[in-house]
Write a protein that holds these residues in place. Structure first.
Motif, PDB file in Angstrom:
ATOM      1  N   GLU A  45       0.728  -1.366   0.346  1.00  0.00           N
ATOM      2  CA  GLU A  45      -0.142  -0.180   0.274  1.00  0.00           C
ATOM      3  C   GLU A  45       1.156   1.382  -0.318  1.00  0.00           C
ATOM      4  N   ALA A  46       0.440   2.354  -0.372  1.00  0.00           N
ATOM      5  CA  ALA A  46       1.319   3.377  -0.577  1.00  0.00           C
ATOM      6  C   ALA A  46       0.369   4.244  -0.251  1.00  0.00           C
ATOM      7  N   ASP A  47       0.367   5.425   0.406  1.00  0.00           N
ATOM      8  CA  ASP A  47       0.259   7.416   1.077  1.00  0.00           C
ATOM      9  C   ASP A  47       1.067   7.839   0.136  1.00  0.00           C
ATOM     10  N   TYR A  48       0.533   8.606  -0.834  1.00  0.00           N
ATOM     11  CA  TYR A  48       1.134   9.687  -1.164  1.00  0.00           C
ATOM     12  C   TYR A  48       0.589  11.080  -1.874  1.00  0.00           C
ATOM     13  N   ALA A  49       1.284  11.371  -2.419  1.00  0.00           N
ATOM     14  CA  ALA A  49       1.003  13.501  -2.530  1.00  0.00           C
ATOM     15  C   ALA A  49       1.344  13.247  -3.950  1.00  0.00           C
ATOM     16  N   LEU A  50       1.186  14.083  -4.804  1.00  0.00           N
ATOM     17  CA  LEU A  50       1.506  14.874  -5.773  1.00  0.00           C
ATOM     18  C   LEU A  50       1.279  16.446  -6.350  1.00  0.00           C
ATOM     19  N   ARG A  51       1.858  16.910  -6.439  1.00  0.00           N
ATOM     20  CA  ARG A  51       1.821  18.536  -6.046  1.00  0.00           C
ATOM     21  C   ARG A  51       3.302  18.919  -7.581  1.00  0.00           C
ATOM     22  N   ILE A  52       2.661  20.307  -8.235  1.00  0.00           N
ATOM     23  CA  ILE A  52       2.793  21.123  -8.886  1.00  0.00           C
ATOM     24  C   ILE A  52       4.368  21.522  -8.221  1.00  0.00           C
ATOM     25  N   GLY A  53       5.267  21.736  -8.663  1.00  0.00           N
ATOM     26  CA  GLY A  53       6.458  22.307  -8.596  1.00  0.00           C
ATOM     27  C   GLY A  53       6.506  23.939  -8.911  1.00  0.00           C
ATOM     28  N   ALA A  54       7.301  24.798  -8.184  1.00  0.00           N
ATOM     29  CA  ALA A  54       7.307  26.224  -9.180  1.00  0.00           C
ATOM     30  C   ALA A  54       8.517  25.681 -10.501  1.00  0.00           C
ATOM     31  N   ASP A  55       8.039  25.296 -10.663  1.00  0.00           N
ATOM     32  CA  ASP A  55      10.083  24.840 -11.641  1.00  0.00           C
ATOM     33  C   ASP A  55       9.224  24.517 -13.234  1.00  0.00           C
ATOM     34  N   GLY A  56       8.407  23.579 -12.115  1.00  0.00           N
ATOM     35  CA  GLY A  56       7.228  22.645 -13.121  1.00  0.00           C
ATOM     36  C   GLY A  56       7.046  21.678 -12.948  1.00  0.00           C
ATOM     37  N   ALA A  57       8.013  20.830 -12.271  1.00  0.00           N
ATOM     38  CA  ALA A  57       8.233  19.352 -11.967  1.00  0.00           C
ATOM     39  C   ALA A  57       7.044  18.917 -11.385  1.00  0.00           C
ATOM     40  N   VAL A  58       7.056  17.646 -11.121  1.00  0.00           N
ATOM     41  CA  VAL A  58       5.844  17.284 -10.082  1.00  0.00           C
ATOM     42  C   VAL A  58       6.654  16.368  -8.745  1.00  0.00           C
ATOM     43  N   LEU A  59       6.085  16.930  -7.771  1.00  0.00           N
ATOM     44  CA  LEU A  59       7.045  16.018  -6.443  1.00  0.00           C
ATOM     45  C   LEU A  59       5.394  14.991  -6.170  1.00  0.00           C
ATOM     46  N   MET A  60       6.469  13.839  -5.911  1.00  0.00           N
ATOM     47  CA  MET A  60       5.783  12.977  -5.554  1.00  0.00           C
ATOM     48  C   MET A  60       5.972  12.332  -3.840  1.00  0.00           C
ATOM     49  N   THR A  61       5.697  13.650  -2.861  1.00  0.00           N
ATOM     50  CA  THR A  61       5.860  12.604  -1.412  1.00  0.00           C
ATOM     51  C   THR A  61       4.701  11.799  -0.302  1.00  0.00           C
ATOM     52  N   GLY A  62       5.572  10.579   0.120  1.00  0.00           N
ATOM     53  CA  GLY A  62       4.826   9.766   0.857  1.00  0.00           C
ATOM     54  C   GLY A  62       5.578   8.502   1.500  1.00  0.00           C
ATOM     55  N   ARG A  63       4.635   7.300   1.304  1.00  0.00           N
ATOM     56  CA  ARG A  63       4.847   6.017   2.221  1.00  0.00           C
ATOM     57  C   ARG A  63       4.571   5.081   1.996  1.00  0.00           C
ATOM     58  N   VAL A  64       5.336   3.853   1.850  1.00  0.00           N
ATOM     59  CA  VAL A  64       5.257   2.585   0.765  1.00  0.00           C
ATOM     60  C   VAL A  64       5.108   1.278   2.238  1.00  0.00           C
ATOM     61  N   ARG A  65       3.853   0.528   2.236  1.00  0.00           N
ATOM     62  CA  ARG A  65       4.350  -0.131   3.119  1.00  0.00           C
ATOM     63  C   ARG A  65       3.791  -1.263   2.326  1.00  0.00           C
ATOM     64  N   ALA A  66       5.114  -3.035   2.837  1.00  0.00           N
ATOM     65  CA  ALA A  66       4.821  -4.161   2.086  1.00  0.00           C
ATOM     66  C   ALA A  66       4.626  -5.443   3.311  1.00  0.00           C
ATOM     67  N   ARG A  67       4.285  -6.164   3.583  1.00  0.00           N
ATOM     68  CA  ARG A  67       4.893  -7.463   3.505  1.00  0.00           C
ATOM     69  C   ARG A  67       4.618  -8.213   2.800  1.00  0.00           C
ATOM     70  N   LEU A  68       5.547  -8.592   3.129  1.00  0.00           N
ATOM     71  CA  LEU A  68       5.678 -10.101   2.104  1.00  0.00           C
ATOM     72  C   LEU A  68       6.399 -11.283   2.559  1.00  0.00           C
ATOM     73  N   HIS A  69       6.716 -12.348   1.405  1.00  0.00           N
ATOM     74  CA  HIS A  69       7.848 -13.905   2.474  1.00  0.00           C
ATOM     75  C   HIS A  69       9.283 -13.962   1.343  1.00  0.00           C
ATOM     76  N   GLN A  70      10.550 -13.475   1.325  1.00  0.00           N
ATOM     77  CA  GLN A  70      11.500 -13.889   0.224  1.00  0.00           C
ATOM     78  C   GLN A  70      11.519 -15.533   1.110  1.00  0.00           C
ATOM     79  N   ALA A  71      12.815 -15.903   0.166  1.00  0.00           N
ATOM     80  CA  ALA A  71      13.005 -17.561   0.740  1.00  0.00           C
ATOM     81  C   ALA A  71      14.293 -17.409   1.293  1.00  0.00           C
ATOM     82  N   CYS A  72      14.579 -18.151   1.970  1.00  0.00           N
ATOM     83  CA  CYS A  72      15.606 -18.170   2.685  1.00  0.00           C
ATOM     84  C   CYS A  72      16.957 -18.103   2.164  1.00  0.00           C
ATOM     85  N   VAL A  73      17.855 -17.388   2.357  1.00  0.00           N
ATOM     86  CA  VAL A  73      19.277 -18.066   1.684  1.00  0.00           C
ATOM     87  C   VAL A  73      19.291 -19.254   1.709  1.00  0.00           C
ATOM     88  N   VAL A  74      19.573 -20.370   2.878  1.00  0.00           N
ATOM     89  CA  VAL A  74      19.979 -20.570   3.870  1.00  0.00           C
ATOM     90  C   VAL A  74      19.089 -22.476   3.457  1.00  0.00           C
TER      91      VAL A  74
END
Length: 176
Positions: A45-74
């Motif tokens: 899930e992601a909560d983010y905000a997009l806004r246009i900066g003074a220079d015309g760039a799009v600024l993206m700020t927020g947080r990403v959260r995830a729960r997942l499983h990887q394979a143990c290397v051993v």
């Protein structure tokens, strides 16, 4: 659905900005599993905000959260991982994306600037990249251990040792 569906038209972002809360559906989580080669993904899930900066760039700020499983290397058994990472990205016209960055700059010192593809802010791609960058490169179960000979220690559980086939190639030190 796909993470590519998490895109926004820069020209549609209001002057006050745009706030989004996105949660990956089953298809998007399956896409993440396939893309990253992980065992499973229970939540992104992601909560983010997009806004246009003074220079015309799009600024993206927020947080990403995830729960997942990887394979143990051993042991190759699933290892749970929780990810929570900030988002802080500037989208600029493709021609300007790398103009102010020198060739030999250290990777971590370079501002996170992404090119706008036409008028499109690819928020989903950034979320996917943030999760990928936050993954533990060597996931390991707490009870997994290798002996000095590269075999599973007594008490360590898991499927057949992936290093057993290599052990037969190693010269026997006791014969020296």
């Amino acid at each position: 659905m796909s993470f590519s569906d998490w895109s926004h038209k820069a020209s549609s972002i209001p002057a006050s900005g745009l706030s989004m809360r996105r949660r990956a559906d089953d298809a998007e989580r399956a896409e993440l599993v396939d893309t990253l080669g992980i065992v499973s993904c229970e939540r992104v899930e992601a909560d983010y905000a997009l806004r246009i900066g003074a220079d015309g760039a799009v600024l993206m700020t927020g947080r990403v959260r995830a729960r997942l499983h990887q394979a143990c290397v051993v042991t190759l058994e699933p290892v749970a991982e929780e990810i929570e990472e900030p988002l802080d990205t500037r989208f600029v016209a493709a021609a300007l994306a790398f103009r102010n960055q020198e060739e030999e700059q250290e990777a971590l010192s370079v501002e996170d600037v992404e090119p706008l593809l036409g008028d499109t802010v690819e928020a989903g791609r950034i979320v996917l990249e943030v999760v990928a960058a936050a993954l533990n490169p060597f996931p390991r179960r707490a009870d997994a251990a290798l002996s000095e000979h590269g075999t599973l220690e007594a008490g360590a559980t898991g499927p057949d040792n992936p290093f057993a086939a290599l052990a037969v190639l190693k010269p026997d030190a006791s014969k020296d």
